[in-house]
Design a protein around this motif. Structure first.
Motif, PDB file in Angstrom:
ATOM      1  N   GLU A  46      -4.924   7.070  13.540  1.00 52.92           N
ATOM      2  CA  GLU A  46      -5.269   8.387  14.065  1.00 52.92           C
ATOM      3  C   GLU A  46      -6.482   8.261  14.973  1.00 52.92           C
ATOM      4  OE1 GLU A  46      -6.647  11.190  11.135  1.00 52.92           O
ATOM      5  OE2 GLU A  46      -6.504  12.897  12.506  1.00 52.92           O
ATOM      6  N   SER A  59     -13.908  14.897  22.777  1.00 53.35           N
ATOM      7  CA  SER A  59     -12.806  15.646  22.184  1.00 53.35           C
ATOM      8  C   SER A  59     -12.563  15.115  20.774  1.00 53.35           C
ATOM      9  CB  SER A  59     -11.540  15.549  23.030  1.00 53.35           C
ATOM     10  OG  SER A  59     -11.124  14.207  23.145  1.00 53.35           O
ATOM     11  N   TYR A  60     -11.944  15.976  19.946  1.00 54.41           N
ATOM     12  CA  TYR A  60     -11.810  15.656  18.527  1.00 54.41           C
ATOM     13  C   TYR A  60     -10.426  16.028  18.021  1.00 54.41           C
ATOM     14  CZ  TYR A  60     -16.849  15.441  18.920  1.00 54.41           C
ATOM     15  OH  TYR A  60     -18.121  15.118  19.317  1.00 54.41           O
ATOM     16  N   ALA A  61      -9.958  15.271  17.026  1.00 56.28           N
ATOM     17  CA  ALA A  61      -8.753  15.658  16.314  1.00 56.28           C
ATOM     18  C   ALA A  61      -9.039  16.949  15.557  1.00 56.28           C
ATOM     19  CB  ALA A  61      -8.339  14.555  15.346  1.00 56.28           C
ATOM     20  N   ASP A  62      -8.027  17.772  15.400  1.00 54.55           N
ATOM     21  CA  ASP A  62      -8.204  19.042  14.692  1.00 54.55           C
ATOM     22  C   ASP A  62      -8.742  18.818  13.276  1.00 54.55           C
ATOM     23  OD1 ASP A  62      -5.305  20.718  16.136  1.00 54.55           O
ATOM     24  OD2 ASP A  62      -7.362  20.490  16.856  1.00 54.55           O
ATOM     25  N   SER A  63      -8.374  17.711  12.680  1.00 53.87           N
ATOM     26  CA  SER A  63      -8.758  17.431  11.293  1.00 53.87           C
ATOM     27  C   SER A  63     -10.261  17.216  11.119  1.00 53.87           C
ATOM     28  CB  SER A  63      -8.001  16.214  10.772  1.00 53.87           C
ATOM     29  OG  SER A  63      -8.234  15.082  11.603  1.00 53.87           O
ATOM     30  N   LYS A  65     -12.626  18.402  13.713  1.00 55.57           N
ATOM     31  CA  LYS A  65     -13.359  19.263  14.645  1.00 55.57           C
ATOM     32  C   LYS A  65     -14.369  20.124  13.883  1.00 55.57           C
ATOM     33  CE  LYS A  65     -10.763  20.347  17.990  1.00 55.57           C
ATOM     34  NZ  LYS A  65      -9.691  20.957  18.804  1.00 55.57           N
ATOM     35  N   GLY A  66     -15.581  20.158  14.398  1.00 52.85           N
ATOM     36  CA  GLY A  66     -16.637  20.930  13.754  1.00 52.85           C
ATOM     37  C   GLY A  66     -17.407  20.169  12.696  1.00 52.85           C
ATOM     38  N   ARG A  67     -16.907  19.003  12.307  1.00 55.08           N
ATOM     39  CA  ARG A  67     -17.580  18.198  11.279  1.00 55.08           C
ATOM     40  C   ARG A  67     -18.077  16.861  11.829  1.00 55.08           C
ATOM     41  NH1 ARG A  67     -14.738  16.293   7.167  1.00 55.08           N
ATOM     42  NH2 ARG A  67     -12.728  16.258   8.281  1.00 55.08           N
ATOM     43  N   ASP A  90     -10.894  12.139   4.430  1.00 53.75           N
ATOM     44  CA  ASP A  90     -11.508  11.332   5.489  1.00 53.75           C
ATOM     45  C   ASP A  90     -11.603   9.856   5.090  1.00 53.75           C
ATOM     46  OD1 ASP A  90     -13.798  14.047   5.981  1.00 53.75           O
ATOM     47  OD2 ASP A  90     -12.073  13.529   7.239  1.00 53.75           O
TER      48      ASP A  90
END
Length: 121
Positions: A46, A59-63, A65-67, A90
């Protein structure tokens, strides 16, 4: 061929934080967009986060994002991944490499040893 060296993994409780580092030999990382990837046993690779070569866009994977937050220091030839609010899902071995996707690295690149992240209470 470029060699990546990842570090900073470990065992952390859910909700904890880790900062991963990536150093490279025989390549100037500033010439490339870079990414962090992860693999768990039996699962697919991934792409977790990517950053442009100048560090201005990420950019970030949705899993994650924000962390998670990816950054780089081209003067030091380093790429980082700050991981906050870690969750058991994780748990994986984390790798850094060029931002071309897992198949690209499998085909044209070379994976480093990776660094194990384990999130468990």
């Amino acid at each position: 061929q470029a060699r990546m060296e990842e570090s900073g993994g470990g065992l952390v409780q859910p909700g904890g934080s880790l900062r991963l580092s990536c150093a490279a030999s025989d390549v100037t990382l500033g010439s490339y967009a870079m990414a962090w990837y992860r693999r768990t046993p039996g699962s697919q690779c991934e792409l977790v986060a990517s950053i442009t070569n100048d560090g201005k866009d990420a950019s970030y994977a949705d899993s994650v994002k924000g962390r998670f937050s990816i950054s780089r220091d081209n003067a030091k030839n380093m790429v980082y991944l700050q991981m906050n609010d870690l969750k058991p899902e994780d748990t994986a071995v984390y790798y850094c490499n060029a931002d071309g996707g897992c198949t690209y690295v499998d085909t044209y690149g070379s994976w480093g040893p990776g660094t194990q992240v384990t999130v468990s209470s």
